[in-house]
Structures are given as structure tokens and as C-alpha cells.
Design a protein around this motif. Sequence first.
Motif, PDB file in Angstrom:
ATOM      1  N   ASP A 218       0.834  -1.207   0.000  1.00  0.00           N
ATOM      2  CA  ASP A 218       0.000   0.000   0.000  1.00  0.00           C
ATOM      3  C   ASP A 218       0.870   1.260   0.000  1.00  0.00           C
ATOM      4  N   ALA A 219       1.917   1.256   0.839  1.00  0.00           N
ATOM      5  CA  ALA A 219       2.798   2.427   0.897  1.00  0.00           C
ATOM      6  C   ALA A 219       3.535   2.615  -0.422  1.00  0.00           C
ATOM      7  N   ALA A 220       4.023   1.511  -1.015  1.00  0.00           N
ATOM      8  CA  ALA A 220       4.729   1.606  -2.289  1.00  0.00           C
ATOM      9  C   ALA A 220       3.785   2.037  -3.412  1.00  0.00           C
ATOM     10  N   THR A 221       2.518   1.594  -3.342  1.00  0.00           N
ATOM     11  CA  THR A 221       1.534   2.006  -4.345  1.00  0.00           C
ATOM     12  C   THR A 221       1.334   3.517  -4.311  1.00  0.00           C
ATOM     13  N   GLU A 222       1.217   4.077  -3.117  1.00  0.00           N
ATOM     14  CA  GLU A 222       1.069   5.528  -2.992  1.00  0.00           C
ATOM     15  C   GLU A 222       2.258   6.253  -3.596  1.00  0.00           C
ATOM     16  N   ARG A 223       3.448   5.747  -3.333  1.00  0.00           N
ATOM     17  CA  ARG A 223       4.656   6.382  -3.853  1.00  0.00           C
ATOM     18  C   ARG A 223       4.720   6.272  -5.383  1.00  0.00           C
ATOM     19  N   LEU A 224       4.348   5.116  -5.922  1.00  0.00           N
ATOM     20  CA  LEU A 224       4.364   4.964  -7.373  1.00  0.00           C
ATOM     21  C   LEU A 224       3.282   5.811  -8.026  1.00  0.00           C
ATOM     22  N   ALA A 225       2.119   5.912  -7.385  1.00  0.00           N
ATOM     23  CA  ALA A 225       1.066   6.782  -7.915  1.00  0.00           C
ATOM     24  C   ALA A 225       1.534   8.226  -7.954  1.00  0.00           C
ATOM     25  N   ASP A 226       2.294   8.628  -6.954  1.00  0.00           N
ATOM     26  CA  ASP A 226       2.838   9.984  -6.939  1.00  0.00           C
ATOM     27  C   ASP A 226       3.802  10.182  -8.108  1.00  0.00           C
ATOM     28  N   ILE A 227       4.632   9.180  -8.386  1.00  0.00           N
ATOM     29  CA  ILE A 227       5.521   9.248  -9.544  1.00  0.00           C
ATOM     30  C   ILE A 227       4.715   9.387 -10.832  1.00  0.00           C
ATOM     31  N   ALA A 228       3.568   8.686 -10.887  1.00  0.00           N
ATOM     32  CA  ALA A 228       2.709   8.749 -12.070  1.00  0.00           C
ATOM     33  C   ALA A 228       1.924  10.053 -12.155  1.00  0.00           C
ATOM     34  N   GLY A 229       1.948  10.852 -11.074  1.00  0.00           N
ATOM     35  CA  GLY A 229       1.341  12.177 -11.129  1.00  0.00           C
ATOM     36  C   GLY A 229       0.006  12.312 -10.447  1.00  0.00           C
ATOM     37  N   GLY A 230      -0.322  11.429  -9.486  1.00  0.00           N
ATOM     38  CA  GLY A 230      -1.623  11.545  -8.833  1.00  0.00           C
ATOM     39  C   GLY A 230      -1.689  10.748  -7.549  1.00  0.00           C
ATOM     40  N   THR A 231      -2.907  10.527  -7.092  1.00  0.00           N
ATOM     41  CA  THR A 231      -3.154   9.751  -5.878  1.00  0.00           C
ATOM     42  C   THR A 231      -3.912   8.478  -6.244  1.00  0.00           C
ATOM     43  N   PRO A 232      -3.642   7.366  -5.528  1.00  0.00           N
ATOM     44  CA  PRO A 232      -4.264   6.087  -5.901  1.00  0.00           C
ATOM     45  C   PRO A 232      -5.752   6.039  -5.589  1.00  0.00           C
ATOM     46  N   GLU A 233      -6.487   5.411  -6.476  1.00  0.00           N
ATOM     47  CA  GLU A 233      -7.927   5.212  -6.309  1.00  0.00           C
ATOM     48  C   GLU A 233      -8.286   3.860  -6.914  1.00  0.00           C
ATOM     49  N   PRO A 234      -8.876   2.930  -6.108  1.00  0.00           N
ATOM     50  CA  PRO A 234      -9.202   1.607  -6.639  1.00  0.00           C
ATOM     51  C   PRO A 234     -10.115   1.688  -7.857  1.00  0.00           C
ATOM     52  N   GLY A 235      -9.844   0.832  -8.837  1.00  0.00           N
ATOM     53  CA  GLY A 235     -10.650   0.798 -10.052  1.00  0.00           C
ATOM     54  C   GLY A 235     -10.707  -0.598 -10.615  1.00  0.00           C
ATOM     55  N   SER A 236     -11.078  -0.705 -11.874  1.00  0.00           N
ATOM     56  CA  SER A 236     -11.172  -2.013 -12.532  1.00  0.00           C
ATOM     57  C   SER A 236     -10.914  -1.829 -14.020  1.00  0.00           C
ATOM     58  N   PHE A 237     -10.647  -2.937 -14.700  1.00  0.00           N
ATOM     59  CA  PHE A 237     -10.514  -2.893 -16.143  1.00  0.00           C
ATOM     60  C   PHE A 237     -11.854  -2.543 -16.779  1.00  0.00           C
ATOM     61  N   THR A 238     -11.808  -1.796 -17.868  1.00  0.00           N
ATOM     62  CA  THR A 238     -13.020  -1.582 -18.649  1.00  0.00           C
ATOM     63  C   THR A 238     -13.290  -2.827 -19.495  1.00  0.00           C
ATOM     64  N   GLU A 239     -14.485  -2.926 -20.023  1.00  0.00           N
ATOM     65  CA  GLU A 239     -14.805  -4.061 -20.895  1.00  0.00           C
ATOM     66  C   GLU A 239     -13.903  -4.073 -22.121  1.00  0.00           C
ATOM     67  N   GLU A 240     -13.597  -2.867 -22.639  1.00  0.00           N
ATOM     68  CA  GLU A 240     -12.724  -2.775 -23.814  1.00  0.00           C
ATOM     69  C   GLU A 240     -11.315  -3.271 -23.483  1.00  0.00           C
ATOM     70  N   GLU A 241     -10.829  -2.929 -22.287  1.00  0.00           N
ATOM     71  CA  GLU A 241      -9.496  -3.399 -21.889  1.00  0.00           C
ATOM     72  C   GLU A 241      -9.483  -4.912 -21.687  1.00  0.00           C
ATOM     73  N   GLU A 242     -10.522  -5.447 -21.078  1.00  0.00           N
ATOM     74  CA  GLU A 242     -10.583  -6.896 -20.883  1.00  0.00           C
ATOM     75  C   GLU A 242     -10.571  -7.625 -22.222  1.00  0.00           C
ATOM     76  N   ALA A 243     -11.303  -7.078 -23.188  1.00  0.00           N
ATOM     77  CA  ALA A 243     -11.329  -7.695 -24.521  1.00  0.00           C
ATOM     78  C   ALA A 243      -9.955  -7.605 -25.185  1.00  0.00           C
ATOM     79  N   ALA A 244      -9.280  -6.480 -25.002  1.00  0.00           N
ATOM     80  CA  ALA A 244      -7.947  -6.318 -25.592  1.00  0.00           C
ATOM     81  C   ALA A 244      -6.947  -7.285 -24.976  1.00  0.00           C
ATOM     82  N   VAL A 245      -7.024  -7.471 -23.657  1.00  0.00           N
ATOM     83  CA  VAL A 245      -6.130  -8.429 -22.996  1.00  0.00           C
ATOM     84  C   VAL A 245      -6.333  -9.818 -23.577  1.00  0.00           C
ATOM     85  N   GLU A 246      -7.581 -10.232 -23.710  1.00  0.00           N
ATOM     86  CA  GLU A 246      -7.867 -11.555 -24.268  1.00  0.00           C
ATOM     87  C   GLU A 246      -7.363 -11.665 -25.701  1.00  0.00           C
TER      88      GLU A 246
END
Length: 378
Positions: A218-246
Amino acid sequence: MPQIRTLEATVAADTYPAIERTLIDGISGGESEPTVMQWTFDDDLFLELGPVEDAALIDRDRAEAHGVSYGRRYNVSGGTGFFRQDHTPVLYAFFPDRGEHTMAEYIDLAGEAMAGALRDAGVENATYRDGGDVELVPEDDGQLLKIGVSGAGYQDGVWGVFANVIYRSYGPDEFEIINDVMRLPKEKFEDKETDSVEGRMTSVTEVAPDLELAAVLDAATERLADIAGGTPEPGSFTEEEEAAVESHRQAFGDSEWFEHYSTTELIESAGPDDRVAEVAYKGRKLIKASVCVNADGTIDRMQFTGDMYHRPGFDTIDRLNEAVAGTELADDDALRAAVESVYQQEDVEIPWLPPEDFVQPLRRARDNLVPASEFSRE
């Protein structure tokens, strides 16, 4: 401050690169959010090559005999890895290039993020030195031990920056399998006090058995999110992303992808009058040069492979291969000029490796040339 989506997944040999490709494509096209992934592996043992490492580093017959899964990453450069379930959880941030940092700086930032999270959790002597290694500093003059890794990849205007932690170690039987399947060049350990992967590793559970892994991640996630330019917020793959992964899984599970860099193919396709050589050189990172040389001493085809970091993507190494082809193997000045011509390109970055490190294995290759029919790795 912008929100950075966080996702958790359990991945296999073909889903790991498929997710990388999906998120890079989506973020590059403006269709996916900047994301920090946390993933573990669903295999008892999974061996992984870096994007430009030689397929010959994994003996697939031995892997199949042991029932070991293997694959090749799509994005993050660097070297081989091995994973088992939650032994080595990975955090991986994907975000658009903002022009703020070099590749070396992002690798350092990710390593510092994991080392800082470990120190906050009570592993006081966890440190990030440089070159992508999170290490445990001994209290005496003993050897530094690796407890995590950081790295970065860059494709299509998107950074992929990752860090992991070695939470649980592997037993003697597992290390025996790893050493039997992975054909790592002896040069990889030239600057180490050991000649095996086992001798360089320890685990967090060995030095901090009461540590809560979730708190570190959790602490490392916060730090990496900061590197990415924001704060972490739980989410999920979109249907389009799931289809692309497959959609991508089939390609990344195919042997053609694993053979993307294969010195075996280069050697087997040599002509009757050609000579070949395969030589490794260890600077800050391991570089292997495999060459096919014409009867007149000119490099016909070649492949640089290894555990180096490079930007942008595969294209950097492909440019080096193409620049050196057509050059006389005995001509130091021509070889150096060919390599330097790639380094001088504005979008190229190869941290910690000067051009001379790519010339060195080519020099060594001169004394190792043999007809392709006589080539052997034994």
C-alpha cells in the motif's frame, strides 16, 4: 491532484505481457487511465525473460520436464526474473510521458519508492543503491543482498515503471530447478561474490518475519502513484481493456513471441561460408553479441541481447543491430562509430552503458568465430 487507478490481478505467462500491451496502447491512445497494477502469479514457478533477452537463456526442454512456465515481457526492459504465487509481488505504474525524468531517474524513483516503503514497515537497512536493485545493507562488511528490483520501459509515449519485493524466498529444490532451466552466462556474475541467483537473494520474511506485506505494498503504491502524477484510487478494467487483454493473450502465448530475440535462429540460418560467434560482456549490465560474419569478415547479421535498460522499446536495440550490420568485425573505429550513431539519436536512452560496452563483446567475438556447423554453447 489527479487520481491514478489501481488494479489487482493474478497473472500467467501470457497475461503479463498482454496487460502491458493493453495499457500502453490504451494510455497512448487516450482511452485508458494512468494505472498502478499490483499483481501476483498463478504458477508454482514462472521464469521470465526481459524484452530483448535471448530466448536461449531458457532451456525449454528442461522447463517442460520440470513443469515450469516461462515467457517474455513486453515492455519493461532489464533481465530475467522468476516468480511464484505471492513470493514476489509486482507493482507496475503506467502513465503518459510528461517530460519530467529520464529512464534512469524513473528506475531510481521506483527503487526508492519500494525501499522507502520497506523502511517505513520496519526493515531499517533496506536501501536503493542504483541500477535497479533494492538491497539489504549488512551491518558488517558482508555482501549486499537483493530484496527487490525496480525498472522501467517506454513505448509510444507511455512509461511503464515497476518495483517488486522478494517477500518469500525459494527452497533449495526450486533454486536447483531455476539453475537447471536458466542458462545464464558466467559473465553475469563477474562482479558478484556468488555465481548463482540464490547467493544474491534474501527475503523480507527472513529479516522481518512479522512484517505485514499489505502495508508495504500500500505504501509503495502511494509512492508509485505519486511518480505517475496523482493519488491512488481503486478501479477495474473496462470491458474494452478486458477484450484487448484476451485478444493479445494468444500472440504473447505463442512461441513466435518467445523467439522474438533468438540467437539460435541467427546461427542456424547462417550460410555455409559464414562464421558465427556468441559472446557476453558484463559492464554495469550484461550484453551479449551474437554475430554471423561473411567470408570477407563483414558482419552480415547480428543481435545484441541482454538485461540492459533502453528507450524507446525494442526499437533501440533493433537500431543498434542494424547499425553494426555491414561493418567489418575487425574495425574498432567503424564499430564504435556505428554504435555511437544510435546513441546520438534524440529519443534514445541506454542508462549506465556507454557505447564502448557494446563494442567490447564484438571485439571478443573475433577470437571465437567458428563455422556455424561447429558452434556449441557447451
